[in-house]
Design a protein around this motif. Sequence first.
Motif, mmCIF file in Angstrom:
data_model
loop_
_atom_site.group_PDB
_atom_site.id
_atom_site.type_symbol
_atom_site.label_atom_id
_atom_site.label_comp_id
_atom_site.label_asym_id
_atom_site.label_seq_id
_atom_site.Cartn_x
_atom_site.Cartn_y
_atom_site.Cartn_z
ATOM 1 N N LEU A 46 0.618 -1.064 0.103
ATOM 2 C CA LEU A 46 0.024 -0.193 -0.178
ATOM 3 C C LEU A 46 0.885 1.306 0.013
ATOM 4 O O LEU A 46 1.696 1.465 0.853
ATOM 5 N N SER A 47 0.780 2.219 -1.022
ATOM 6 C CA SER A 47 1.427 3.357 -1.216
ATOM 7 C C SER A 47 0.520 4.631 -1.078
ATOM 8 O O SER A 47 -0.254 4.778 -1.768
ATOM 9 N N ILE A 48 0.662 5.465 -0.010
ATOM 10 C CA ILE A 48 0.130 6.680 0.017
ATOM 11 C C ILE A 48 1.021 7.727 -0.180
ATOM 12 O O ILE A 48 2.280 7.903 0.529
ATOM 13 N N GLY A 49 0.666 8.589 -1.012
ATOM 14 C CA GLY A 49 1.581 9.773 -1.399
ATOM 15 C C GLY A 49 1.764 10.763 -0.179
ATOM 16 O O GLY A 49 0.683 10.902 0.588
ATOM 17 N N SER A 50 2.800 11.585 -0.100
ATOM 18 C CA SER A 50 3.057 12.477 0.477
ATOM 19 C C SER A 50 3.419 13.680 0.095
ATOM 20 O O SER A 50 4.326 13.773 -0.663
ATOM 21 N N ALA A 51 2.767 15.021 0.366
ATOM 22 C CA ALA A 51 3.171 16.351 -0.211
ATOM 23 C C ALA A 51 4.597 16.651 0.276
ATOM 24 O O ALA A 51 5.464 17.486 -0.303
ATOM 25 N N SER A 52 5.065 16.363 1.313
ATOM 26 C CA SER A 52 6.223 16.693 2.066
ATOM 27 C C SER A 52 7.382 15.742 1.935
ATOM 28 O O SER A 52 8.433 16.173 2.360
ATOM 29 N N GLY A 53 7.364 14.638 1.270
ATOM 30 C CA GLY A 53 8.331 13.839 0.979
ATOM 31 C C GLY A 53 7.805 12.625 0.163
ATOM 32 O O GLY A 53 6.869 12.646 -0.372
ATOM 33 N N PRO A 54 8.678 11.539 0.226
ATOM 34 C CA PRO A 54 8.581 10.298 -0.375
ATOM 35 C C PRO A 54 7.231 9.487 -0.063
ATOM 36 O O PRO A 54 6.831 9.769 1.304
ATOM 37 N N PRO A 55 6.495 8.786 -0.899
ATOM 38 C CA PRO A 55 5.222 8.233 -0.328
ATOM 39 C C PRO A 55 5.507 7.156 0.791
ATOM 40 O O PRO A 55 6.648 6.491 0.933
ATOM 41 N N ALA A 92 -4.342 6.504 -2.225
ATOM 42 C CA ALA A 92 -3.268 5.528 -2.239
ATOM 43 C C ALA A 92 -3.401 4.647 -3.373
ATOM 44 O O ALA A 92 -4.339 4.719 -4.232
ATOM 45 N N VAL A 93 -2.344 3.745 -3.384
ATOM 46 C CA VAL A 93 -2.262 2.749 -4.372
ATOM 47 C C VAL A 93 -1.991 1.705 -4.085
ATOM 48 O O VAL A 93 -1.390 1.489 -3.071
ATOM 49 N N LEU A 94 -2.630 0.496 -4.574
ATOM 50 C CA LEU A 94 -2.117 -0.795 -4.051
ATOM 51 C C LEU A 94 -1.379 -1.552 -5.267
ATOM 52 O O LEU A 94 -1.796 -1.352 -6.512
ATOM 53 N N ARG A 95 -0.313 -2.150 -4.887
ATOM 54 C CA ARG A 95 0.673 -2.770 -5.833
ATOM 55 C C ARG A 95 1.111 -4.133 -5.374
ATOM 56 O O ARG A 95 1.328 -4.595 -4.412
ATOM 57 N N ALA A 96 0.948 -5.014 -6.750
ATOM 58 C CA ALA A 96 1.502 -6.412 -6.400
ATOM 59 C C ALA A 96 2.847 -6.548 -6.504
ATOM 60 O O ALA A 96 3.342 -5.950 -7.314
#
Length: 377
Positions: A325-334, A355-359
Amino acid sequence: GKEFQGCKPEFLMKVLATHMVSGRLLAPGSTLEGNAWYVVLAGRVQVESPDGLLLRYAGPGEVLSLENSLVLRAVRGKLAGPALCLELSQPSGTMGSENVERWRRNVQQLRSEERETLERRRSWVQKVAVPALGSTQLLAGCPEDFLQLLAGQLSEEAFQEHQEIIGCNTEGDSMLVLLEGLVELRAKSGKQVGCISPGAVLGEPEALGLLSYRTATAKAVTDCRLMPVSFQALTNALEHPDTPQALKEGFQQLVEGRRKQVEDHKPLAGLMHLRADREEDVGANLLALRAERLPLESGDCWQPSGDSEACGPRLSLILRGRVELSIGSASGPPVEFHVRTGSVVPEGMLATSGAVLRALSADCEVYRLWHFDLLQA
C-alpha cells in the motif's frame, strides 16, 4: 396491418384471394427474403436494419415488408419459437385505383416513420447505449464495433419513483445498467444493503449465464431509466462473425474462472481458511459468482475506488502474495506499507488519501467485491 387501413373489405379479400403465395414457417433466428409482403400469423418477428440494429418486434396480424432494406428475423433467445407468416405479392393497380392509392399512401407514411425510428435508434445507440456499456466492469475495453453489435439489440426501460424493478428470488437473465436515477437494494431479509446511482450495474452473473434468479430486491428511489443486457443479447454479439476470436475466448475464460471460484468457494474460503470440499454454502457461492479476480503480475497496481462510486463502497480481498500500500506525501516520498495476506481492505478510505495498491509478487491472488454484494450474500 396499418398498410391496409382505410381500404375496403372487398379489396382485402381480393388481395388474399389473388395474391397469396404460400405460408412461411421460420425457425428461430432465420430470416425472410424476397420482395413480397408478409402477414405474421403466429410467433414474433424482429425487424432489424441491415447492420443488425433492432427496431421493433412484430406480432400476429402485422404486415411487414423488406422495403427500406430491413431484415425480418424470427426471434431468437430464451422465449424464441417458430414464426408463421403468409407471403403476399404487392397489390396491383388493377384492383381498384382508390384502394390501391390509399394503400400506397399508407405504405409511404409507414416507411417514412420507419426511417425516423431508425435514425432515433442509431442516435440512442451511439450517444447512450455504447458509452454506458463501455463504462461497465464487464465490457470495459471491448472494441466499439462489438459494443455497437450488442447495443443494437438493447432498449431502455423506465420506472417511476417507489416502483419495484426486480424482486429477490425472481427469474432473471440480464444485467441492468442504471442510466438515470437512484435505486435502493434490499436483501432477502428485507434489510437495505445499498443504494446505487447512474453508471451502476446489477446482475453481471445473470448476463454471463451463471445465475438464473435475482438475489436482491431493487426499488426505484427516484424516477429511473435502466438498460437491461440479456444473456441472449450478449451471446448473439459474441457469436457474430465479426467478433474477434480473442474476445470470445476472453469471455469463455471469464465464465470458466467464475465457475472455478464457485467450486473452490473463493474468495470466502481463502479468507476464512475453510475447506473447499465442505457442504455447499449458498452465500459463499454467490460471493464467488460476483467477485472479480484481478489479473495481477508483479509490479501491477490498482486504484482503490471511492465510496461515492455508482455502486457504492468496494472491498479488496488479499488471499495470497505480497501486496504493498503506497500513500503519497506532499512533504516527501510516499509512505509504504505491507498488506498482510488475508486482509479485507475497504477501498473508500484509501481512495480519499490517494493511495495505490501494488502487487509485489507474481503469485498474488486478489479479489474485489462491492459492499452490497457481500451484505446480500
